[in-house]
Design an enzyme around this catalytic site. Sequence first.
Site, PDB file in Angstrom:
ATOM      1  N   ASP A 144       2.113  -4.205  -4.420  1.00 41.30           N
ATOM      2  CA  ASP A 144       2.262  -3.637  -3.086  1.00 41.30           C
ATOM      3  C   ASP A 144       2.071  -2.126  -3.165  1.00 41.30           C
ATOM      4  OD1 ASP A 144       3.644  -2.951  -0.405  1.00 41.30           O
ATOM      5  OD2 ASP A 144       3.715  -5.131  -0.444  1.00 41.30           O
ATOM      6  N   SER A 151       3.470 -10.921   5.406  1.00 38.28           N
ATOM      7  CA  SER A 151       4.022 -10.355   4.169  1.00 38.28           C
ATOM      8  C   SER A 151       5.506 -10.674   4.070  1.00 38.28           C
ATOM      9  CB  SER A 151       3.821  -8.835   4.135  1.00 38.28           C
ATOM     10  OG  SER A 151       2.488  -8.493   3.871  1.00 38.28           O
ATOM     11  N   HIS A 184       6.233  -0.189   2.896  1.00 30.78           N
ATOM     12  CA  HIS A 184       5.940  -1.624   2.841  1.00 30.78           C
ATOM     13  C   HIS A 184       6.566  -2.270   1.613  1.00 30.78           C
ATOM     14  CE1 HIS A 184       3.313  -5.295   2.652  1.00 30.78           C
ATOM     15  NE2 HIS A 184       3.474  -5.217   3.962  1.00 30.78           N
TER      16      HIS A 184
END
EC number: 3.4.21.-
Length: 692
Positions: A186, A386, A226
């Site tokens: 990520d 996600s 994120h």
Amino acid sequence: MGTVSSRRSWWPLPLPLLLLLLLGLAGARAQEDEDGDYEELVLALRSEEDGLADAPEHGATATFHRCAKDPWRLPGTYVVVLKEETHRSQSERTARRLQAQAARRGYLTKILHVFHHLLPGFLVKMSGDLLELALKLPHVDYIEEDSSVFAQSIPWNLERITPARYRADEYQPPKGGSLVEVYLLDTSIQSDHREIEGRVMVTDFESVPEEDGTRFHRQASKCDSHGTHLAGVVSGRDAGVAKGAGLRSLRVLNCQGKGTVSGTLIGLEFIRKSQLVQPVGPLVVLLPLAGGYSRVFNAACQRLARAGVVLVTAAGNFRDDACLYSPASAPEVITVGATNAQDQPVTLGTLGTNFGRCVDLFAPGEDIIGASSDCSTCFVSRSGTSQAAAHVAGIAAMMLSAEPELTLAELRQRLIHFSAKDVINEAWFPEDQRVLTPNLVAALPPSTHRAGWQLFCRTVWSAHSGPTRMATAVVRCAPDEELLSCSSFSRSGKRRGERIEAQGGKRVCRAHNAFGGEGVYAIARCCLLPQVNCSVHTAPPAGASMGTRVHCHQQGHVLTGCSSHWEVEDLGTHKPPVLRPRGQPNQCVGHREASIHASCCHAPGLECKVKEHGIPAPQEQVIVACEDGWTLTGCNALPGTSHVLGAYAVDNTCVVRSRDVSTTGSTSEEAMAAVAICCRSRHLVQASQELQ
């Protein structure tokens, strides 16, 4: 045109003169290019000079692939993949040969990475003019242009995945994932956030592209947002699924949530190398990203899965068929779509969760509370596939901690088995995708479940065949699964049946389209059964009025599925195979002009029976289900209307579909029925009795 003429001017130069010229250019461009580019090229020329001068030209047998979405393409960077059986040393040799042959044509190339542990091949930066040359190199299987991948994010979630008999604040599954290591590919992560502090190890791996735009400001909170949120969903102290799981972070997405296929491949190789150097317990790799369909990305996932790694990925947030994206389309990856608190598909503006046959199941993915990178105690709500994939990665960690010996196939089957079923409103999906999309929302198994002797099965759909008469569709099960039955489905109703056949040492289900048809699907029933031994018995068209018959004649073998196919275009009625629960339960009977196939299996304690549900007049759908304790292995339609579209299994229910009876002119004599073959292991029954 000037560039072309300058390249050609290099061509006739003697090699020593060319070397001197390159060295001179290296000095002149020292400020413009990275150190070593030209020296590397010179070494390649020297090492390959003798071998290449008289090397014969090879026919272009390799293939070239690129992303179907033009804005995501990255021309100039290519992954060169060598053939499966190629020795690992050939990767560097082929890379040097490419550099040398390119230099002889006046082109500079740069080898960015050589793969040793994931797949045979290398990553090269070069002109697209060299593709034809590269495709002709010995050992090259295919070349793929690099492309972009993107993060897929735009506490009801914990309650949803917890078994109904527990509440989220009181249920603590065994071991909490502590025996499992989760790799997260990520953005970077704020590792000192209170949710994940002490639970995350940030590796030194980083392979990311530059951010778009010259004015982009790399704020730490943006770069970490994120990854930090997903790390909290997987193993956060308060809002995490697997609170005991350890997590390792690899940075493959930049501060804008953008990465590349090549960078992710290098990250996967980093994981494989780490696994080889220091073997540990079960590994889960979370890929909360999506790009266009990529053959090399899917191949890399397949190799890692074969090494025992569980990969979980986001289906994508494009409100589209997940099979058009990677790694979501890789069969070896567990692909997760997103639902909201009402168990409905997540909508993200004009887009939303992806769907289709490449999705394995759905999970919470809207307004998920998790760690925020704004501060070490901040939380934020995020949505997307996600987040859904992070939930399933956490559930997988929990299951693997409870049963570390589980294979990928066993884990996937358990995820499907313990999911909440038939809770999603299918009207949200496009009409042609509803039958293909699983109606499953992930859930943790009960803490007392015993699945060792349970017969697990899942339904796997093929891609849609072409519309020509000879078109076929093929589907296969995972390596550890057994194909117990095969059926077919056509929206036009024009098909020529299906059969199980051997292909590459593995049984596959093949469906046949018919003249005037719009295409057909093959549908496999893939099951896990210890020590199973299966075979297919076939009877050619009998030509007799009684029809074609075939049965399981080996001692101890039971019937798990029937299928039939025919060469003539229209048999009228009595197309599908016939199973009769009375008299001879191990027998399949079909039309006299059709070939009939019986799938017969033997396994310790395996027993099967046939269930039938019929109606006197055709309807759009007829169903029959197996009772609790029994598992559906076969699903077919009994003789009846010629308007039958096909039969398929949904969880433990056999569904037979026909065309709209209001427009087909059906008569009341045209009955139809659904027939299910239900199996179980007597060992499971005995184990259940011992627990009581």
